[in-house]
Design a protein around this motif. Structure first.
Motif, PDB file in Angstrom:
ATOM      1  N   THR A  66       3.530   1.035   3.108  1.00 13.73           N
ATOM      2  CA  THR A  66       3.239  -0.105   1.997  1.00 13.73           C
ATOM      3  C   THR A  66       1.682  -0.585   1.986  1.00 13.73           C
ATOM      4  O   THR A  66       1.127  -0.613   2.981  1.00 13.73           O
ATOM      5  N   THR A 120       4.952  -0.250  -7.382  1.00 10.04           N
ATOM      6  CA  THR A 120       4.397   0.830  -6.608  1.00 10.04           C
ATOM      7  C   THR A 120       2.777   1.238  -7.098  1.00 10.04           C
ATOM      8  O   THR A 120       2.578   0.964  -8.331  1.00 10.04           O
ATOM      9  N   TYR A 145       3.770   4.243  -3.746  1.00 14.12           N
ATOM     10  CA  TYR A 145       4.094   3.237  -2.585  1.00 14.12           C
ATOM     11  C   TYR A 145       4.217   2.027  -2.711  1.00 14.12           C
ATOM     12  O   TYR A 145       3.485   1.458  -3.606  1.00 14.12           O
ATOM     13  N   PRO A 146       5.075   1.099  -2.385  1.00 10.67           N
ATOM     14  CA  PRO A 146       5.327  -0.346  -2.623  1.00 10.67           C
ATOM     15  C   PRO A 146       4.126  -1.121  -2.259  1.00 10.67           C
ATOM     16  O   PRO A 146       3.588  -0.726  -1.462  1.00 10.67           O
TER      17      PRO A 146
END
Length: 280
Positions: A168, A202, A206-207
């Motif tokens: 993250t 994102t 990726y978040p």
């Protein structure tokens, strides 16, 4: 109904490893470099192989507390439920305070934040355990002028493949505003807004977690973190928040003493990477 100003709460708890402990002396062992192996022919000797190195992790803990008071007249005459309102305010303040400690806490009677650990630009294979790796942005207090998005790619790839699954981004809203403007050479934004309510936006797939306790971009600041926080950061808590209603100590005031024992520390310094806004 009472309106209130909202506090920015950094939800690090959502992505970290949260453990309920029975005592304040929680300890955890982490192995470094794993097990070694070798090849041998039939009947050949099997010499001793390298053994893993154990590192003991002891998250520093402290009591998070608040002790507001209200007069008995106010409790009797208020046109709203003061006690319920206080309980909600206490929960919000505790969430704000512990979230700030998970990022920048000193480790003295409170959690040790991941930004307070030593950092180095060296790789996982040579960097001491407990030291986080950083990737330089290429400019002091800013992204490098040409192709700044390349430094974000470097940060992603500095995290080894086993940790990238579940990784993250963590940054505050001001840094996020800068990153959201980055485009590829064909004009496409690197930032992809979520099309489903409740799902995170994102960046490079990726978040992104918005954490207001992360520092703004400045010279030598560590303003962006990327990693698998479930593998890299542990939060320990003794029990749920307890609230004691005390109408006796200082009449006619009623104290609402709330306390919660919580700790936190980095458990795996390979699982969290930082971007340092510096030339090197």
């Amino acid at each position: 109904m009472i309106d209130t100003t909202l506090k920015a709460i950094s939800p690090i708890r959502r992505i970290a490893n949260v453990v309920r402990v029975g005592t304040g002396g929680y300890r955890k062992l982490v192995t470094q470099n794993g097990m070694a192996s070798g090849w041998a022919g039939e009947g050949a000797a099997r010499p001793e192989t390298g053994s893993p190195v154990f590192n003991e992790i002891v998250p520093p803990m402290g009591d998070l507390y608040t002790n507001p008071a209200a007069s008995q007249f106010m409790l009797d005459d208020a046109a709203f439920d003061v006690e319920a309102w206080l309980a909600n305010e206490i929960a919000t303040e505790f969430a704000r305070a512990e979230a700030a400690a998970f990022i920048g806490g000193t480790g003295i009677n409170r959690p040790k934040g991941f930004l307070t650990f030593p950092t180095a630009a060296t790789l996982d294979t040579v960097r001491p355990f407990g030291t986080l790796q950083y990737v330089a942005s290429g400019a002091a207090g800013a992204f490098v002028a040409g192709n700044p998005q390349d430094r974000l790619v470097d940060l992603v790839q500095s995290l080894r493949s086993p940790y990238r699954q579940g990784a993250t981004w963590v940054m505050n809203s001001k840094t996020m505003a800068t990153v959201r403007k980055f485009k590829t050479t064909d004009g496409a934004f690197l930032w992809q807004p979520s099309l489903i309510a409740g799902n995170a936006n994102t960046l490079l797939g990726y978040p992104v977690l918005e954490a207001e306790d992360m520092p703004d971009i400045a010279a030598d600041s560590l303003s962006i973190a990327f990693g698998n926080f479930h593998a890299g950061y542990i939060i320990t808590e003794r029990a749920e928040t307890s609230i004691l209603r005390d109408p006796y100590t200082n009449k006619p005031f009623v104290y609402f003493y709330a306390t919660k024992r919580v700790g936190g520390t980095v458990t795996n310094s390979e699982a969290i990477k930082l971007m340092k806004f510096a030339v090197t």
